[in-house]
Design a protein around this motif. Structure first.
Motif, PDB file in Angstrom:
ATOM      1  N   VAL A  44       4.350   5.002  -8.468  1.00  0.00           N
ATOM      2  CA  VAL A  44       3.694   4.480  -7.621  1.00  0.00           C
ATOM      3  C   VAL A  44       3.929   2.738  -7.534  1.00  0.00           C
ATOM      4  O   VAL A  44       4.115   2.301  -6.561  1.00  0.00           O
ATOM      5  CB  VAL A  44       2.232   4.633  -7.682  1.00  0.00           C
ATOM      6  CG1 VAL A  44       1.298   3.935  -6.729  1.00  0.00           C
ATOM      7  CG2 VAL A  44       1.773   6.109  -7.250  1.00  0.00           C
ATOM      8  N   ASN A  45       4.001   2.444  -8.818  1.00  0.00           N
ATOM      9  CA  ASN A  45       4.232   0.797  -8.826  1.00  0.00           C
ATOM     10  C   ASN A  45       5.436   0.700  -8.395  1.00  0.00           C
ATOM     11  O   ASN A  45       5.774  -0.772  -7.886  1.00  0.00           O
ATOM     12  CB  ASN A  45       3.918   0.694 -10.254  1.00  0.00           C
ATOM     13  CG  ASN A  45       2.570   0.334 -10.691  1.00  0.00           C
ATOM     14  OD1 ASN A  45       1.592   0.233  -9.842  1.00  0.00           O
ATOM     15  ND2 ASN A  45       2.315   0.226 -11.982  1.00  0.00           N
ATOM     16  N   ARG A  46       6.568   1.363  -8.591  1.00  0.00           N
ATOM     17  CA  ARG A  46       7.931   1.194  -8.102  1.00  0.00           C
ATOM     18  C   ARG A  46       7.993   1.240  -6.409  1.00  0.00           C
ATOM     19  O   ARG A  46       8.605   0.355  -5.997  1.00  0.00           O
ATOM     20  CB  ARG A  46       8.788   2.321  -8.601  1.00  0.00           C
ATOM     21  CG  ARG A  46      10.226   2.303  -7.980  1.00  0.00           C
ATOM     22  CD  ARG A  46      11.088   3.277  -8.556  1.00  0.00           C
ATOM     23  NE  ARG A  46      10.599   4.423  -8.073  1.00  0.00           N
ATOM     24  CZ  ARG A  46      10.939   5.081  -6.610  1.00  0.00           C
ATOM     25  NH1 ARG A  46      11.626   4.554  -5.972  1.00  0.00           N
ATOM     26  NH2 ARG A  46      10.600   6.079  -6.241  1.00  0.00           N
ATOM     27  N   HIS A  48       5.387   0.478  -4.404  1.00  0.00           N
ATOM     28  CA  HIS A  48       4.463  -0.585  -4.168  1.00  0.00           C
ATOM     29  C   HIS A  48       5.559  -1.858  -3.871  1.00  0.00           C
ATOM     30  O   HIS A  48       5.286  -2.764  -3.038  1.00  0.00           O
ATOM     31  CB  HIS A  48       3.565  -0.922  -5.217  1.00  0.00           C
ATOM     32  CG  HIS A  48       2.753  -2.244  -5.024  1.00  0.00           C
ATOM     33  ND1 HIS A  48       3.176  -3.260  -5.530  1.00  0.00           N
ATOM     34  CD2 HIS A  48       1.818  -2.404  -4.302  1.00  0.00           C
ATOM     35  CE1 HIS A  48       2.439  -4.235  -5.099  1.00  0.00           C
ATOM     36  NE2 HIS A  48       1.287  -3.881  -4.277  1.00  0.00           N
ATOM     37  N   GLN A  49       6.795  -1.797  -4.492  1.00  0.00           N
ATOM     38  CA  GLN A  49       7.597  -2.787  -4.210  1.00  0.00           C
ATOM     39  C   GLN A  49       8.234  -2.973  -2.982  1.00  0.00           C
ATOM     40  O   GLN A  49       8.853  -4.030  -2.366  1.00  0.00           O
ATOM     41  CB  GLN A  49       8.817  -2.832  -5.328  1.00  0.00           C
ATOM     42  CG  GLN A  49       8.220  -3.099  -6.707  1.00  0.00           C
ATOM     43  CD  GLN A  49       9.211  -2.951  -7.810  1.00  0.00           C
ATOM     44  OE1 GLN A  49      10.441  -2.931  -7.560  1.00  0.00           O
ATOM     45  NE2 GLN A  49       8.983  -2.744  -9.046  1.00  0.00           N
ATOM     46  N   LYS A  50       8.331  -2.050  -2.417  1.00  0.00           N
ATOM     47  CA  LYS A  50       8.943  -1.717  -1.147  1.00  0.00           C
ATOM     48  C   LYS A  50       8.107  -1.195   0.114  1.00  0.00           C
ATOM     49  O   LYS A  50       8.623  -1.262   1.356  1.00  0.00           O
ATOM     50  CB  LYS A  50      10.315  -1.059  -1.013  1.00  0.00           C
ATOM     51  CG  LYS A  50      11.323  -1.572  -1.949  1.00  0.00           C
ATOM     52  CD  LYS A  50      12.569  -0.640  -1.989  1.00  0.00           C
ATOM     53  CE  LYS A  50      13.687  -1.427  -2.961  1.00  0.00           C
ATOM     54  NZ  LYS A  50      14.915  -0.364  -2.820  1.00  0.00           N
ATOM     55  N   HIS A  51       6.999  -0.742  -0.183  1.00  0.00           N
ATOM     56  CA  HIS A  51       6.094   0.144   0.969  1.00  0.00           C
ATOM     57  C   HIS A  51       4.635  -0.324   0.616  1.00  0.00           C
ATOM     58  O   HIS A  51       4.311  -1.074  -0.340  1.00  0.00           O
ATOM     59  CB  HIS A  51       6.320   1.523   0.560  1.00  0.00           C
ATOM     60  CG  HIS A  51       7.623   1.967   0.687  1.00  0.00           C
ATOM     61  ND1 HIS A  51       8.282   2.139   1.875  1.00  0.00           N
ATOM     62  CD2 HIS A  51       8.530   2.341  -0.230  1.00  0.00           C
ATOM     63  CE1 HIS A  51       9.713   2.613   1.513  1.00  0.00           C
ATOM     64  NE2 HIS A  51       9.631   2.849   0.602  1.00  0.00           N
ATOM     65  N   PHE A  52       3.754  -0.033   1.535  1.00  0.00           N
ATOM     66  CA  PHE A  52       2.484  -0.330   1.861  1.00  0.00           C
ATOM     67  C   PHE A  52       1.709   0.947   1.177  1.00  0.00           C
ATOM     68  O   PHE A  52       1.493   2.064   1.684  1.00  0.00           O
ATOM     69  CB  PHE A  52       1.842  -0.595   3.215  1.00  0.00           C
ATOM     70  CG  PHE A  52       0.551  -1.254   3.439  1.00  0.00           C
ATOM     71  CD1 PHE A  52       0.230  -2.390   3.387  1.00  0.00           C
ATOM     72  CD2 PHE A  52      -0.361  -0.253   3.472  1.00  0.00           C
ATOM     73  CE1 PHE A  52      -0.648  -3.078   3.281  1.00  0.00           C
ATOM     74  CE2 PHE A  52      -1.668  -0.890   3.467  1.00  0.00           C
ATOM     75  CZ  PHE A  52      -1.961  -1.936   3.628  1.00  0.00           C
ATOM     76  N   ILE A  53       1.066   0.707   0.018  1.00  0.00           N
ATOM     77  CA  ILE A  53       0.596   1.765  -0.662  1.00  0.00           C
ATOM     78  C   ILE A  53      -1.182   1.460  -0.483  1.00  0.00           C
ATOM     79  O   ILE A  53      -1.607   0.753  -0.858  1.00  0.00           O
ATOM     80  CB  ILE A  53       0.710   1.515  -2.161  1.00  0.00           C
ATOM     81  CG1 ILE A  53       2.186   1.779  -2.573  1.00  0.00           C
ATOM     82  CG2 ILE A  53       0.172   2.575  -3.050  1.00  0.00           C
ATOM     83  CD1 ILE A  53       3.081   2.957  -2.223  1.00  0.00           C
ATOM     84  N   GLN A  77      -0.688  -0.516  -8.882  1.00  0.00           N
ATOM     85  CA  GLN A  77      -0.319  -1.693  -7.855  1.00  0.00           C
ATOM     86  C   GLN A  77      -0.412  -0.870  -6.450  1.00  0.00           C
ATOM     87  O   GLN A  77       0.101   0.026  -6.216  1.00  0.00           O
ATOM     88  CB  GLN A  77       1.062  -2.061  -7.987  1.00  0.00           C
ATOM     89  CG  GLN A  77       1.140  -2.948  -9.282  1.00  0.00           C
ATOM     90  CD  GLN A  77       2.379  -3.369  -9.559  1.00  0.00           C
ATOM     91  OE1 GLN A  77       3.409  -3.277  -8.755  1.00  0.00           O
ATOM     92  NE2 GLN A  77       2.925  -3.705 -10.851  1.00  0.00           N
ATOM     93  N   TYR A  78      -1.358  -1.625  -5.731  1.00  0.00           N
ATOM     94  CA  TYR A  78      -1.374  -0.846  -4.015  1.00  0.00           C
ATOM     95  C   TYR A  78      -1.905  -1.988  -3.315  1.00  0.00           C
ATOM     96  O   TYR A  78      -2.409  -3.212  -3.882  1.00  0.00           O
ATOM     97  CB  TYR A  78      -2.451   0.090  -4.351  1.00  0.00           C
ATOM     98  CG  TYR A  78      -3.981  -0.275  -4.799  1.00  0.00           C
ATOM     99  CD1 TYR A  78      -5.053  -0.564  -4.154  1.00  0.00           C
ATOM    100  CD2 TYR A  78      -4.257  -0.444  -6.156  1.00  0.00           C
ATOM    101  CE1 TYR A  78      -6.353  -1.006  -4.484  1.00  0.00           C
ATOM    102  CE2 TYR A  78      -5.229  -0.701  -6.746  1.00  0.00           C
ATOM    103  CZ  TYR A  78      -6.668  -1.103  -5.883  1.00  0.00           C
ATOM    104  OH  TYR A  78      -7.548  -1.660  -6.259  1.00  0.00           O
ATOM    105  N   GLN A  79      -2.010  -1.834  -2.041  1.00  0.00           N
ATOM    106  CA  GLN A  79      -2.428  -2.830  -0.998  1.00  0.00           C
ATOM    107  C   GLN A  79      -3.700  -2.574  -0.440  1.00  0.00           C
ATOM    108  O   GLN A  79      -4.555  -3.461   0.009  1.00  0.00           O
ATOM    109  CB  GLN A  79      -1.434  -2.813   0.133  1.00  0.00           C
ATOM    110  CG  GLN A  79      -0.185  -3.799  -0.361  1.00  0.00           C
ATOM    111  CD  GLN A  79       0.977  -2.891  -0.775  1.00  0.00           C
ATOM    112  OE1 GLN A  79       0.831  -1.501  -1.323  1.00  0.00           O
ATOM    113  NE2 GLN A  79       2.039  -3.546  -0.926  1.00  0.00           N
TER     114      GLN A  79
END
Length: 105
Positions: A44-46, A48-53, A77-79
């Motif tokens: 998920v953290n990976r 998160h670097q390119k997408h909206f989580i 990590q999430y938005q």
């Protein structure tokens, strides 16, 4: 984000119980003691670097403060966060079934 990045950005909803932590949590004390699933958190953290989580859960409102603390302690990590299922490009959920699998129920 530039226009090219925006076109590739996906909104990904990630379920909490059974995906980021083991089991299902229904008690505030258990929220903070839930065992993390480290390999899934890493993925998920990976993403998160390119997408909206968006982390989503069916946990009740009284569990939200402890849940957010658990996410912080486990460096997820999430938005965004929701305890309601929302619209997304992709869903990561341990209780999913594809439409073509319904006949097997």
């Amino acid at each position: 984000l530039n226009m090219n990045q925006r076109n590739k950005l996906k909104v990904i909803l990630v379920d909490l119980d059974g995906v980021l932590c083991e089991g299902e949590i229904w008690d505030p004390k258990d929220c903070l003691k839930a065992r993390p699933i480290e390999k899934n958190i890493k993925e998920v953290n990976r993403l998160h670097q390119k997408h909206f989580i968006v982390i989503y859960t069916s946990r009740r409102d009284n569990l939200i403060p402890a849940t957010l603390e658990w996410l912080r302690r486990n460096n997820v990590q999430y938005q965004a966060f929701s305890n309601k299922k929302a619209s997304a490009d992709l869903y990561i959920d341990d209780k999913k079934i594809r439409p073509e699998e319904m006949k097997n129920i």
